[in-house]
Design a protein around this motif. Structure first.
Motif, mmCIF file in Angstrom:
data_model
loop_
_atom_site.group_PDB
_atom_site.id
_atom_site.type_symbol
_atom_site.label_atom_id
_atom_site.label_comp_id
_atom_site.label_asym_id
_atom_site.label_seq_id
_atom_site.Cartn_x
_atom_site.Cartn_y
_atom_site.Cartn_z
ATOM 1 N N ARG A 173 0.867 -1.173 0.000
ATOM 2 C CA ARG A 173 0.000 0.000 0.000
ATOM 3 C C ARG A 173 0.904 1.224 0.000
ATOM 4 N NH1 ARG A 173 -5.605 -0.153 1.895
ATOM 5 N NH2 ARG A 173 -6.265 -2.278 2.349
ATOM 6 N N TYR A 174 0.499 2.249 -0.757
ATOM 7 C CA TYR A 174 1.377 3.398 -0.947
ATOM 8 C C TYR A 174 0.616 4.698 -0.739
ATOM 9 C CZ TYR A 174 4.468 -0.024 -3.103
ATOM 10 O OH TYR A 174 5.266 -1.110 -3.333
ATOM 11 N N ARG A 213 5.796 3.696 0.643
ATOM 12 C CA ARG A 213 5.087 2.488 1.056
ATOM 13 C C ARG A 213 4.768 2.507 2.552
ATOM 14 N NH1 ARG A 213 6.540 -2.688 2.696
ATOM 15 N NH2 ARG A 213 8.754 -2.152 2.632
ATOM 16 N N TYR A 214 3.537 2.115 2.877
ATOM 17 C CA TYR A 214 3.135 1.968 4.272
ATOM 18 C C TYR A 214 3.814 0.744 4.894
ATOM 19 C CZ TYR A 214 -0.814 5.248 3.772
ATOM 20 O OH TYR A 214 -1.595 6.355 3.575
ATOM 21 N N ASP A 243 9.307 4.230 5.997
ATOM 22 C CA ASP A 243 9.490 5.082 7.165
ATOM 23 C C ASP A 243 10.786 4.715 7.879
ATOM 24 O OD1 ASP A 243 8.169 7.072 9.049
ATOM 25 O OD2 ASP A 243 8.724 5.453 10.413
ATOM 26 N N ILE A 289 -0.858 0.778 11.590
ATOM 27 C CA ILE A 289 -0.184 1.017 10.312
ATOM 28 C C ILE A 289 0.853 2.122 10.484
ATOM 29 C CG2 ILE A 289 -0.500 1.759 7.917
ATOM 30 C CD1 ILE A 289 -1.734 -0.975 8.538
ATOM 31 N N GLU A 333 2.645 5.028 8.729
ATOM 32 C CA GLU A 333 2.586 5.890 7.546
ATOM 33 C C GLU A 333 3.981 6.435 7.280
ATOM 34 O OE1 GLU A 333 0.495 10.070 6.259
ATOM 35 O OE2 GLU A 333 -0.741 8.568 7.276
#
Length: 373
Positions: free
Chosen positions: A3-4, A13-14, A78, A181, A183
């Motif tokens: 997921r982006y 990307r997450y 991250d 999640i 971010e």
């Protein structure tokens, strides 16, 4: 995790929080122990509302009464000290029904008050705790009980490079995450997205914006009917957002935030990240002294673990007037920072005490906007 998010023209990307990894490992261990199911991946419901698949590794039975599995922390794009760590969960049969959650090797233990976990407890925060218990409960046979132990062999070493020791969390990492999640963070991308959000708000015809550093302030605004449609989460970039608001022609800014963040504004600290400056306790001590705090109370404030704990000492001493002084000073420093061209008001609260203070400018802005507060 595929997921982006687009930030500043970059596709990032997450990732997963340590809480999601712990919940996934615990679910996989429970499936192995109680159902004999060897899962290479499990699906987890996150508080963000996403159902995500997490890979599982090192599935092991320990005799007939316990199973161990692990998930690898994936922080996406991250930068995170815990990225790549293995988070394990050991699930053991218990004699009594229900689920008992413990922290093992490499999971920190809270030693001081002021955090969301009580002293003496494993540093597994409330949201991931609920996630772990919910995922295990979903696969636990009726009438069965389980003891779940979360551990991370690298945790103690990694924790030395985090803020855990400063917070009084000893012996390992914290299991954290309010959304499940991660971010991805990119400072310039974040600033650009914040600027765009502010620009869109101004383009809608708004002359007033409500700034809050994070989710606590957002939640306080929603619960108290304060400018939800004008609300922007500024993260740590207070000074940047004030300057951008001035450039865009905003007339009024209302800050709403936790005392632990907004007290920094009263000290003239406009990047709220702890690595850029942290005079929270010193500032609170100074304003408590201004309204009459004695040496003993000042000492208690300065020895506090968190601003929340310091707030309790101030209130216990009957010195609530200090918070009004902090709010007024924060607003004044913000006005100076953006050239005196914007009216700025400040609303302070704490988790334990709720509303602490608001300055005169904040009252004026709220009355003008028809917000009940």
């Amino acid at each position: 995790m595929e997921r982006y998010i687009e930030k500043g023209g970059k596709r990032l990307r997450y990732g997963y929080t340590t809480g999601t990894c712990a919940a996934a490992a615990a679910k996989a261990s429970a499936l192995l122990l109680f159902g004999g199911q060897r899962s290479e991946a499990v699906d987890i419901d996150t508080p963000k509302g996403w159902r995500v698949g997490v890979q599982i590794f090192e599935l092991q039975m320990e005799g007939c009464d316990a199973a161990v599995c692990c998930a690898v922390k994936d922080s996406g794009d991250d930068p995170d000290m815990t990225s790549g760590m293995r988070i394990y969960a050991r699930v053991e049969r218990a004699k009594a029904p229900g689920i008992r959650l413990e922290g093992g090797r490499g999971i920190g233990r809270v030693t001081r008050p002021g955090l969301s976990v009580a002293p003496g407890e494993a540093a597994i925060n409330p949201v991931p705790r609920r996630m772990i218990e919910s995922e295990v409960a979903a696969v636990l046979p009726e009438g069965e009980g389980a003891t779940v132990t979360i551990f991370a062999p690298e945790g103690e070493e990694v924790a030395r490079r985090t803020f855990n020791p400063k917070l009084g969390i000893e012996g390992g990492i914290s299991i954290i995450g309010t959304s499940g999640i991660v971010e991805p963070m990119s400072e310039e991308a974040i600033k650009e997205s914040l600027r765009l959000e502010l620009s869109v708000l101004r383009s809608s015809g708004a002359h007033t914006a409500v700034f809050s550093p994070g989710n606590y302030g957002r939640d306080f605004c929603i619960q108290n009917g304060i400018g939800e449609k004008l609300l922007i989460k500024t993260s740590n970039y207070a000074g940047y957002m004030l300057c951008e608001a001035e450039k865009l022609g905003f007339r009024e800014i209302l800050w709403v935030g936790h005392i632990g963040k907004l007290v920094k504004l009263a000290a003239g600290i406009f990047n709220m990240h702890s690595s850029c400056g942290d005079a929270r306790l010193e500032t609170l001590a100074a304003y408590a002294a201004l309204v009459g705090a004695g040496r003993d109370t000042v000492g208690l404030i300065l020895s506090s673990n968190t601003a929340e704990e310091a707030t309790e000492h101030i209130c216990d001493a009957g010195l609530e007037e200090a918070f009004a002084e902090v709010a007024s000073r924060a607003s004044a420093r913000c006005r100076e920072h953006c050239g005196g061209n914007i009216k700025v008001g400040t609303v302070l609260f704490s988790q334990g005490r709720g509303l602490l203070a608001m300055c005169d400018s904040a009252r004026w802005i709220m009355e003008e906007q028809g917000w009940r507060g």
